[in-house]
Design a protein around this motif. Structure first.
Motif, PDB file in Angstrom:
ATOM      1  N   TYR A   9       0.843  -1.208   0.000  1.00  0.00           N
ATOM      2  CA  TYR A   9       0.000   0.000   0.000  1.00  0.00           C
ATOM      3  C   TYR A   9       0.871   1.248   0.000  1.00  0.00           C
ATOM      4  CZ  TYR A   9      -3.220   3.559   1.722  1.00  0.00           C
ATOM      5  OH  TYR A   9      -3.963   4.696   1.872  1.00  0.00           O
ATOM      6  N   VAL A  10       0.524   2.213  -0.864  1.00  0.00           N
ATOM      7  CA  VAL A  10       1.265   3.462  -0.940  1.00  0.00           C
ATOM      8  C   VAL A  10       0.431   4.610  -0.377  1.00  0.00           C
ATOM      9  CG1 VAL A  10       2.377   5.118  -2.472  1.00  0.00           C
ATOM     10  CG2 VAL A  10       2.565   2.686  -2.940  1.00  0.00           C
ATOM     11  N   ALA A  11      -0.764   4.815  -0.929  1.00  0.00           N
ATOM     12  CA  ALA A  11      -1.585   5.947  -0.503  1.00  0.00           C
ATOM     13  C   ALA A  11      -2.990   5.815  -1.056  1.00  0.00           C
ATOM     14  CB  ALA A  11      -0.970   7.263  -0.993  1.00  0.00           C
ATOM     15  N   THR A  12      -3.865   6.694  -0.591  1.00  0.00           N
ATOM     16  CA  THR A  12      -5.209   6.819  -1.137  1.00  0.00           C
ATOM     17  C   THR A  12      -5.307   8.181  -1.807  1.00  0.00           C
ATOM     18  OG1 THR A  12      -6.177   5.418   0.569  1.00  0.00           O
ATOM     19  CG2 THR A  12      -7.668   6.886  -0.595  1.00  0.00           C
ATOM     20  N   VAL A  13      -5.778   8.191  -3.048  1.00  0.00           N
ATOM     21  CA  VAL A  13      -5.948   9.444  -3.786  1.00  0.00           C
ATOM     22  C   VAL A  13      -7.415   9.592  -4.172  1.00  0.00           C
ATOM     23  CG1 VAL A  13      -3.580   9.490  -4.661  1.00  0.00           C
ATOM     24  CG2 VAL A  13      -5.337   8.355  -5.990  1.00  0.00           C
ATOM     25  N   TYR A  14      -7.814  10.806  -4.466  1.00  0.00           N
ATOM     26  CA  TYR A  14      -9.215  11.077  -4.774  1.00  0.00           C
ATOM     27  C   TYR A  14      -9.481  11.288  -6.258  1.00  0.00           C
ATOM     28  CZ  TYR A  14      -9.768  11.388   0.205  1.00  0.00           C
ATOM     29  OH  TYR A  14      -9.797  11.080   1.537  1.00  0.00           O
ATOM     30  N   ASP A  15      -8.429  11.239  -7.062  1.00  0.00           N
ATOM     31  CA  ASP A  15      -8.579  11.421  -8.504  1.00  0.00           C
ATOM     32  C   ASP A  15      -7.699  10.389  -9.207  1.00  0.00           C
ATOM     33  OD1 ASP A  15      -9.145  12.377 -11.021  1.00  0.00           O
ATOM     34  OD2 ASP A  15      -7.852  14.144 -10.844  1.00  0.00           O
ATOM     35  N   ILE A  16      -8.244   9.727 -10.206  1.00  0.00           N
ATOM     36  CA  ILE A  16      -7.504   8.700 -10.936  1.00  0.00           C
ATOM     37  C   ILE A  16      -6.332   9.306 -11.715  1.00  0.00           C
ATOM     38  CG2 ILE A  16      -8.911   8.723 -13.036  1.00  0.00           C
ATOM     39  CD1 ILE A  16      -8.033   5.438 -11.622  1.00  0.00           C
ATOM     40  N   ARG A  65     -12.351   2.525  -4.692  1.00  0.00           N
ATOM     41  CA  ARG A  65     -13.193   2.243  -3.531  1.00  0.00           C
ATOM     42  C   ARG A  65     -14.443   3.092  -3.639  1.00  0.00           C
ATOM     43  NH1 ARG A  65     -10.710   3.131   2.023  1.00  0.00           N
ATOM     44  NH2 ARG A  65      -9.856   4.973   1.056  1.00  0.00           N
ATOM     45  N   LEU A  66     -15.539   2.588  -3.105  1.00  0.00           N
ATOM     46  CA  LEU A  66     -16.793   3.333  -3.184  1.00  0.00           C
ATOM     47  C   LEU A  66     -16.840   4.494  -2.206  1.00  0.00           C
ATOM     48  CD1 LEU A  66     -19.295   0.396  -3.605  1.00  0.00           C
ATOM     49  CD2 LEU A  66     -18.587   2.043  -5.324  1.00  0.00           C
ATOM     50  N   GLY A  67     -16.361   4.329  -1.004  1.00  0.00           N
ATOM     51  CA  GLY A  67     -16.390   5.398  -0.017  1.00  0.00           C
ATOM     52  C   GLY A  67     -17.781   5.581   0.577  1.00  0.00           C
ATOM     53  N   THR A  89     -13.201  -5.479  -8.617  1.00  0.00           N
ATOM     54  CA  THR A  89     -14.026  -5.325  -9.801  1.00  0.00           C
ATOM     55  C   THR A  89     -14.911  -4.081  -9.774  1.00  0.00           C
ATOM     56  OG1 THR A  89     -15.691  -6.751  -8.808  1.00  0.00           O
ATOM     57  CG2 THR A  89     -14.071  -7.804 -10.232  1.00  0.00           C
ATOM     58  N   ILE A  90     -14.664  -3.163  -8.854  1.00  0.00           N
ATOM     59  CA  ILE A  90     -15.411  -1.908  -8.858  1.00  0.00           C
ATOM     60  C   ILE A  90     -14.927  -1.083 -10.046  1.00  0.00           C
ATOM     61  CG2 ILE A  90     -15.794   0.256  -7.619  1.00  0.00           C
ATOM     62  CD1 ILE A  90     -15.576  -1.338  -5.035  1.00  0.00           C
ATOM     63  N   ARG A  91     -15.842  -0.580 -10.811  1.00  0.00           N
ATOM     64  CA  ARG A  91     -15.473   0.200 -11.993  1.00  0.00           C
ATOM     65  C   ARG A  91     -14.814   1.524 -11.572  1.00  0.00           C
ATOM     66  NH1 ARG A  91     -20.995  -0.540 -15.529  1.00  0.00           N
ATOM     67  NH2 ARG A  91     -20.747  -2.773 -15.886  1.00  0.00           N
ATOM     68  N   SER A  96     -14.961   6.677  -5.601  1.00  0.00           N
ATOM     69  CA  SER A  96     -14.766   8.038  -5.113  1.00  0.00           C
ATOM     70  C   SER A  96     -13.354   8.213  -4.571  1.00  0.00           C
ATOM     71  CB  SER A  96     -15.786   8.380  -4.025  1.00  0.00           C
ATOM     72  OG  SER A  96     -15.642   7.516  -2.931  1.00  0.00           O
ATOM     73  N   ARG A  97     -12.699   7.095  -4.281  1.00  0.00           N
ATOM     74  CA  ARG A  97     -11.318   7.093  -3.814  1.00  0.00           C
ATOM     75  C   ARG A  97     -10.591   5.972  -4.539  1.00  0.00           C
ATOM     76  NH1 ARG A  97     -14.002   7.289   1.580  1.00  0.00           N
ATOM     77  NH2 ARG A  97     -13.941   9.485   2.123  1.00  0.00           N
ATOM     78  N   PHE A  98      -9.266   6.100  -4.583  1.00  0.00           N
ATOM     79  CA  PHE A  98      -8.459   5.093  -5.261  1.00  0.00           C
ATOM     80  C   PHE A  98      -7.258   4.756  -4.395  1.00  0.00           C
ATOM     81  CE2 PHE A  98     -10.700   7.623  -8.339  1.00  0.00           C
ATOM     82  CZ  PHE A  98     -11.271   6.671  -9.154  1.00  0.00           C
ATOM     83  N   ASP A  99      -7.104   3.471  -4.094  1.00  0.00           N
ATOM     84  CA  ASP A  99      -5.934   3.018  -3.346  1.00  0.00           C
ATOM     85  C   ASP A  99      -4.836   2.681  -4.342  1.00  0.00           C
ATOM     86  OD1 ASP A  99      -7.175   3.287  -0.908  1.00  0.00           O
ATOM     87  OD2 ASP A  99      -7.826   1.208  -0.821  1.00  0.00           O
ATOM     88  N   VAL A 100      -3.623   3.128  -4.038  1.00  0.00           N
ATOM     89  CA  VAL A 100      -2.467   2.913  -4.909  1.00  0.00           C
ATOM     90  C   VAL A 100      -1.545   1.900  -4.235  1.00  0.00           C
ATOM     91  CG1 VAL A 100      -0.533   4.016  -6.089  1.00  0.00           C
ATOM     92  CG2 VAL A 100      -2.653   5.276  -5.728  1.00  0.00           C
ATOM     93  N   TYR A 101      -1.170   0.862  -4.977  1.00  0.00           N
ATOM     94  CA  TYR A 101      -0.289  -0.187  -4.476  1.00  0.00           C
ATOM     95  C   TYR A 101       0.903  -0.323  -5.412  1.00  0.00           C
ATOM     96  CZ  TYR A 101      -4.390  -1.620  -1.797  1.00  0.00           C
ATOM     97  OH  TYR A 101      -5.477  -1.641  -0.963  1.00  0.00           O
ATOM     98  N   LEU A 102       2.083  -0.525  -4.842  1.00  0.00           N
ATOM     99  CA  LEU A 102       3.292  -0.824  -5.609  1.00  0.00           C
ATOM    100  C   LEU A 102       3.659  -2.263  -5.271  1.00  0.00           C
ATOM    101  CD1 LEU A 102       5.542   0.217  -7.483  1.00  0.00           C
ATOM    102  CD2 LEU A 102       6.804   0.862  -5.441  1.00  0.00           C
TER     103      LEU A 102
END
Length: 112
Positions: A9-16, A65-67, A89-91, A96-102
């Motif tokens: 896990y790196v961070a959660t961002v609000y914009d793709i 993530r739906l939020g 599988t969430i489109r 509303s949020r996006f988790d970023v993983y490396l």
């Protein structure tokens, strides 16, 4: 729900289109280049299964993530038209949020 985060896990961002995602992709490409140099010198990790050889490569995964109070959440609940067993599988357009993983994974080495 577990409060432990994965090591990837790196961070959660609000914009793709957040700049953090692009930065993590650059980091992954640098790490992959370093791994290729180690492989050429014979120090890199390689795994062989049968006649195929696999090497480690880094990649960036962005999971939506739906939020809270998301208007699309009812679609993913029991009885909804998009009910899925996993968050994978969430489109993206519904998140509303996006988790970023490396993450590091094994990929088949290209033959030269």
């Amino acid at each position: 729900m577990s409060k432990n985060r994965s090591a990837a896990y790196v961070a959660t961002v609000y914009d793709i289109k957040d700049s953090l995602i692009a930065e993590q992709k650059r980091v992954a490409s640098i790490l992959n280049a370093k791994k290729r140099v180690l492989e050429l010198s014979g120090l890199g990790k390689q795994v062989t299964y049968g006649d195929r050889t696999y090497v480690e490569r880094y990649r960036v995964l962005v999971r939506p993530r739906l939020g809270k109070n998301n208007v699309y959440a009812p679609l993913y609940r029991v009885g909804g038209s998009l009910k899925r067993p996993s968050a994978q599988t969430i489109r993206p357009e519904h998140g509303s949020r996006f988790d970023v993983y490396l993450t590091c994974s094994l990929v088949e080495r290209k033959k030269v």
